[in-house]
Design a protein around this motif. Sequence first.
Motif, short mmCIF file in Angstrom:
data_model
loop_
_atom_site.label_atom_id
_atom_site.label_comp_id
_atom_site.label_asym_id
_atom_site.label_seq_id
_atom_site.Cartn_x
_atom_site.Cartn_y
_atom_site.Cartn_z
N ASP A 1 0.74 -1.08 -0.06
CA ASP A 1 -0.14 -0.10 -0.05
C ASP A 1 0.82 1.23 -0.02
N LEU A 2 1.88 1.30 0.85
CA LEU A 2 2.85 2.46 0.78
C LEU A 2 3.51 2.71 -0.38
N LYS A 3 3.85 1.62 -1.40
CA LYS A 3 4.55 1.87 -2.63
C LYS A 3 3.31 2.46 -3.49
N ALA A 4 2.17 1.78 -3.44
CA ALA A 4 0.93 2.36 -4.16
C ALA A 4 0.65 3.73 -3.98
N ASN A 5 0.74 4.00 -2.85
CA ASN A 5 0.45 5.72 -2.54
C ASN A 5 1.67 6.48 -3.00
N GLN A 6 2.73 5.90 -2.89
CA GLN A 6 4.07 6.74 -3.31
C GLN A 6 3.85 6.87 -4.97
N ASP A 7 3.51 5.72 -5.61
CA ASP A 7 3.03 5.83 -7.17
C ASP A 7 2.17 7.07 -7.30
N GLU A 8 0.98 6.97 -6.74
CA GLU A 8 -0.13 7.81 -6.74
C GLU A 8 0.36 9.25 -6.67
N LEU A 9 1.22 9.35 -5.54
CA LEU A 9 1.52 10.76 -5.25
C LEU A 9 2.46 11.26 -6.44
N ALA A 10 3.15 10.47 -7.04
CA ALA A 10 4.12 10.70 -8.31
C ALA A 10 3.16 11.14 -9.57
N ARG A 11 2.17 10.42 -9.76
CA ARG A 11 1.23 10.68 -10.83
C ARG A 11 0.30 11.87 -10.66
N ILE A 12 0.03 12.24 -9.24
CA ILE A 12 -0.62 13.47 -9.08
C ILE A 12 0.36 14.61 -9.26
N LYS A 13 1.50 14.65 -8.79
CA LYS A 13 2.50 15.59 -9.25
C LYS A 13 2.74 15.86 -10.67
N ALA A 14 2.73 15.01 -11.37
CA ALA A 14 2.78 15.02 -12.80
C ALA A 14 1.64 15.87 -13.49
N GLU A 15 0.48 15.28 -12.78
CA GLU A 15 -0.76 15.85 -13.28
C GLU A 15 -0.70 17.58 -12.96
N ARG A 16 -0.29 17.86 -11.73
CA ARG A 16 -0.25 19.22 -11.39
C ARG A 16 0.81 19.97 -12.20
N ASP A 17 1.84 19.36 -12.57
CA ASP A 17 2.71 20.10 -13.26
C ASP A 17 2.28 20.57 -14.83
N LYS A 18 1.36 19.21 -15.27
CA LYS A 18 0.84 19.63 -16.45
C LYS A 18 -0.11 20.73 -16.50
N LEU A 19 -0.97 20.63 -15.17
CA LEU A 19 -2.08 21.91 -15.22
C LEU A 19 -1.32 23.08 -14.93
N GLN A 20 -0.16 22.99 -14.38
CA GLN A 20 0.47 24.51 -14.28
C GLN A 20 1.18 25.02 -15.55
N ASN A 21 1.51 24.14 -16.44
CA ASN A 21 1.74 24.35 -18.00
C ASN A 21 0.69 25.08 -18.64
N GLU A 22 -0.56 24.20 -18.24
CA GLU A 22 -1.71 24.75 -19.17
C GLU A 22 -2.05 26.18 -18.69
N LEU A 23 -1.94 26.37 -17.39
CA LEU A 23 -2.36 27.53 -16.83
C LEU A 23 -1.34 28.69 -17.50
N ALA A 24 -0.14 28.24 -17.48
CA ALA A 24 0.78 29.37 -18.09
C ALA A 24 0.56 29.62 -19.53
N THR A 25 0.17 28.45 -20.35
CA THR A 25 -0.30 28.81 -21.76
C THR A 25 -1.45 29.53 -21.77
N ALA A 26 -2.48 29.35 -20.88
CA ALA A 26 -3.76 29.95 -20.81
C ALA A 26 -3.64 31.68 -20.54
N SER A 27 -2.47 31.84 -19.60
CA SER A 27 -2.10 33.18 -19.36
C SER A 27 -1.53 33.95 -20.50
N THR A 28 -0.93 33.17 -21.26
CA THR A 28 -0.14 33.93 -22.48
C THR A 28 -1.30 34.23 -23.40
#
Length: 321
Positions: A58-85
């Motif tokens: 379970d700990l390993k699964a949660n760590q993998d999920e955390l990494a996935r969510i961080k990647a999604e967050r980075d993607k959203l931040q990039n989209e936000l930057a594009t939208a701002s432009t």
Amino acid sequence: MIKKVSLLVLVAALATSCVSKKVYNELESKFAALKKEQRQLSDKNHDLEKTKNKLEVDLKANQDELARIKAERDKLQNELATASTNLKTLTASYTALEKNSDKALQDNMQKNRELLAQLDAKEKALLAEQERLNKLQADLKERSQRVTDLENLISSKEESMRKLKETLSKALNSFEGKGLTVEQKNGKVYVSMENKLLFQTGSWAVGTEGKRAVVEVGKVLAQNPDISVLIEGHTDNDKIVGSIGGGIENNWDLSTKRATAIVNILAENKGINKQNLTAAGRGEFAPLMSNDSPEGKAKNRRIEIILTPKLDEISKMLNEL
């Protein structure tokens, strides 16, 4: 010479006597119950190991999920930057288009409102993901702390048993070489006393030297009130016949009486919690060595005092995970 021959004939006659069917069945039932209890303890230990392994998965699964969510967050931040432009571009276009017709101006304004709405939606989605990420991080930290606490508790129990074994070894040092051993295995401490230290043949009365050893064990147990104490009596496979042993029916009976005799000595120590004491007779069915030699039989005739840490706290922590 005639007396010796008569005595041999008498012993041979006594050896032909046997245990009644009813007593045999009762002993078989007791033996089955003890085996069942042993299996239950083994199963419980196996379940604890499975639970620990599951928590690690379970700990390993949660760590993998955390990494996935961080990647999604980075993607959203990039989209936000594009939208701002894009917003800046549209704002510039809006200024230029102010000179156009009212219809064109209204169209551009509508498009700007739509882009602003999209930008607002992106910001809300990013905020929601950030909140979910924060919650997952908090849950992961809490679970990790519980696993760490559980591991520390188990380690503490093992260290306590190691210290208990050392304390017993020091307290019983004077009995070294007299048929007494102290060892630690499977998370428990075993104090084994051969019958030559404790009892006469066919008797369950503890001798002076043996009682002194049991009293020393009791002093240590009085300082460790959280330890469960199981006293097991063991015999060789020689049958009890005739009046040998003063009315003892069989090896089950003899081993149980001997275990009970040890419990009674321990119970004389007022510092010992009597609820922690259990007496059990194993008869001839748990030998250490083969009974084909006098040396093997001597090793099998023994009392084992088995000291086990209480696992209530560990079970509670596992239930909270």
